[in-house]
Design an enzyme around this catalytic site. Structure first.
Site, PDB file in Angstrom:
ATOM      1  N   GLU A  68      -5.501  -8.553   1.271  1.00 39.48           N
ATOM      2  CA  GLU A  68      -6.006  -8.198   2.609  1.00 39.48           C
ATOM      3  C   GLU A  68      -7.486  -7.894   2.541  1.00 39.48           C
ATOM      4  OE1 GLU A  68      -4.157  -4.910   4.680  1.00 39.48           O
ATOM      5  OE2 GLU A  68      -2.151  -5.712   4.353  1.00 39.48           O
ATOM      6  N   GLU A  82       0.789  -1.233   0.000  1.00 39.86           N
ATOM      7  CA  GLU A  82       0.000   0.000   0.000  1.00 39.86           C
ATOM      8  C   GLU A  82       0.826   1.291   0.000  1.00 39.86           C
ATOM      9  OE1 GLU A  82      -2.801  -0.146   3.228  1.00 39.86           O
ATOM     10  OE2 GLU A  82      -3.941  -1.771   2.321  1.00 39.86           O
TER      11      GLU A  82
END
Ligand code: FCB
Length: 446
Positions: free
Chosen positions: A356, A168
């Site tokens: 995720e 991320e």
């Protein structure tokens, strides 16, 4: 979810995800150097109740126990990250043999238990010594990171096939270098833009390095993403949502896909130019084997006169009378479908893995049990949306729950509990939650 609805296919990769800083502890022992998160969380005022991850889940000493738990639950894939400063304490130069030895033991034990390791090379814990030299704002990081990646592949590539370059980048550049609410706590547009470009360069360069050193590597990188919708009907809200989407969802994936930065749709990105050197543009692209989509919620956006450059603001879930998790994130399963459809349109990635997804709810331990129906319902609903996207033709081929155990949730400390397994942080005792048994049962039947 009914059994007949579980047709994800035989190759679908099921797993759980963790990250080094959030679980390992042993922050300053056995030769490990400090990371930016060690420094940030040990400085007062930066995290919830000034909590830090000096001990966290003590995964450093209890990894066998946690991997056995995973095996017991029948979870076949484990995504975890390497702590750069445990391996190279100063970020560059001398290697810490005890750090290498630790990850060797983790990898070997996974394999012994029949669990496939998936490694994230960078999950936000930059060596502090590199931050002193500018961290992600210093272009030299392309070389520092490249050397670290090559070293990891040389040490672990004989046993590990699945590699993710970054976790991320939008979050650690945005929260860490623009807003200052995550490590290293820097603020301002210039540090954000420099960190952005250097991260985008590292994401593709890292991929190329792994490819060149490891023939059969399965290479990916991960992106945070949220379905973005305008709060009101006005054109201004619509335009604001469009800009926020370019920033939050497109900034890192598009240069990787060979499309360049989404400058046309977000003018402030013109200011990236001073950081882009000759020849960089073509280097930003790389054909990943997979991209990791990480989705939890959606964001509603309205136009704002008070936020220059982006002219938009988020209307928080608490102001919208919707169901939320302990992170104040809206429970909105369709966001998963929308994001898979969106990321599925980029041409040059072979497949998508949901690296995720999960939820924090206030778990109550009673009689040695945790009845976390809300988490089960969340996972069940989001999984249905994964299947819906798959049935609509998106090449999504894996799903990893965040997270195996409760852990240190960055600036939010230990309050939000995301685990399938409860952790008593006083005693380090683990208790499998109902959601852990539910996932285990789900995996047995699909
Ligand atoms: C993601 C992070 C992960 C975890 C979850 C809840 O943004 O990658 O480390 O904190 O959110």
């Amino acid at each position: 979810m009914k059994i007949e609805d579980k047709n994800f296919g035989p190759d679908f990769k099921w797993g759980v995800s963790t990250a080094a800083y959030q679980v390992e502890g042993a922050w300053y022992s056995d030769g490990k150097g400090k990371s930016i998160w060690d420094v940030f969380s040990n400085t007062g005022g930066n995290t919830y109740k000034d909590q830090n991850a000096n001990i966290a889940c003590d995964f450093y000493r209890r990894y066998t126990h946690d991997i056995i738990l995973m095996a017991k639950l029948g979870i076949p894939n484990f995504r975890f990250s390497l702590s750069w400063s445990r391996i190279i304490p100063n970020g560059t130069g001398k290697v810490n043999p005890i750090g290498i030895e630790f990850y060797n033991r983790v990898i070997d034990f996974c394999l012994e238990m029949g669990i496939e390791p998936w490694i994230t090379l960078y999950h936000w814990d930059l060596p502090h010594e590199l931050e002193k030299k500018g961290g992600w704002t210093n272009r030299d990081i392309i070389g520092w990171f490249g050397d670290y990646v090559a070293l990891c592949i040389r040490y672990f590539g004989d046993r590990v096939k699945n590699w993710m370059i970054l976790n991320e980048p939008m979050v650690y550049t945005g929260a860490g270098y623009f807003l200052g609410v995550h490590a290293p706590g820097r603020k301002g547009l210039n540090s954000f833009l420099a960190a952005t470009h250097h991260s985008a360069m590292c994401q593709s360069e890292g991929g190329r390095i792994v490819r060149s050193l490891l023939n059969d590597a399965h290479i990916g990188t991960t992106f945070s993403c949220s379905y973005i919708e305008p709060f009101g009907q006005s054109i201004n809200d619509g335009m604001a949502a469009f800009r926020v989407d370019a920033l939050l969802n497109r900034l890192f994936v598009e240069p990787l896909a060979g499309l360049g930065y989404p400058v046309a749709d977000l003018k402030l990105l013109q200011r990236l130019e001073p950081y882009i050197k000759d020849g960089d543009e073509s280097k930003l692209a790389f054909n990943m084997d997979f991209i990791g989509v990480q989705n939890y919620t959606r964001e509603m956006i309205s136009h704002s006169h008070f936020t220059p450059l982006i002219w938009a603001k988020v209307i928080g879930a608490d102001k919208r009378n919707v169901e939320t998790t302990d992170m104040n994130w809206e429970v909105y399963p369709e966001s998963m479908y929308e994001m898979l459809m969106k990321f599925g349109k980029y041409k040059n990635f072979k497949e998508i893995i949901v690296t995720e997804n999960g939820a924090a709810f206030p778990d109550i331990l009673a009689d040695g049990k945790i009845h976390d129906e809300k988490r089960i319902s969340y996972l069940d609903q989001y999984l249905k949306q994964v299947l819906r996207a798959k049935n609509a033709g998106v090449k999504v081929n894996g799903y990893f729950v965040w997270s195996l155990t409760d852990n240190f949730e960055w600036a939010e400390g230990y309050k939000p509990r995301f685990g399938l397994v409860y952790v008593d942080f006083e005693t380090q005792e683990r208790v499998i939650k109902d959601s852990g048994y539910w996932y285990s049962n789900f995996l047995t039947n699909c």
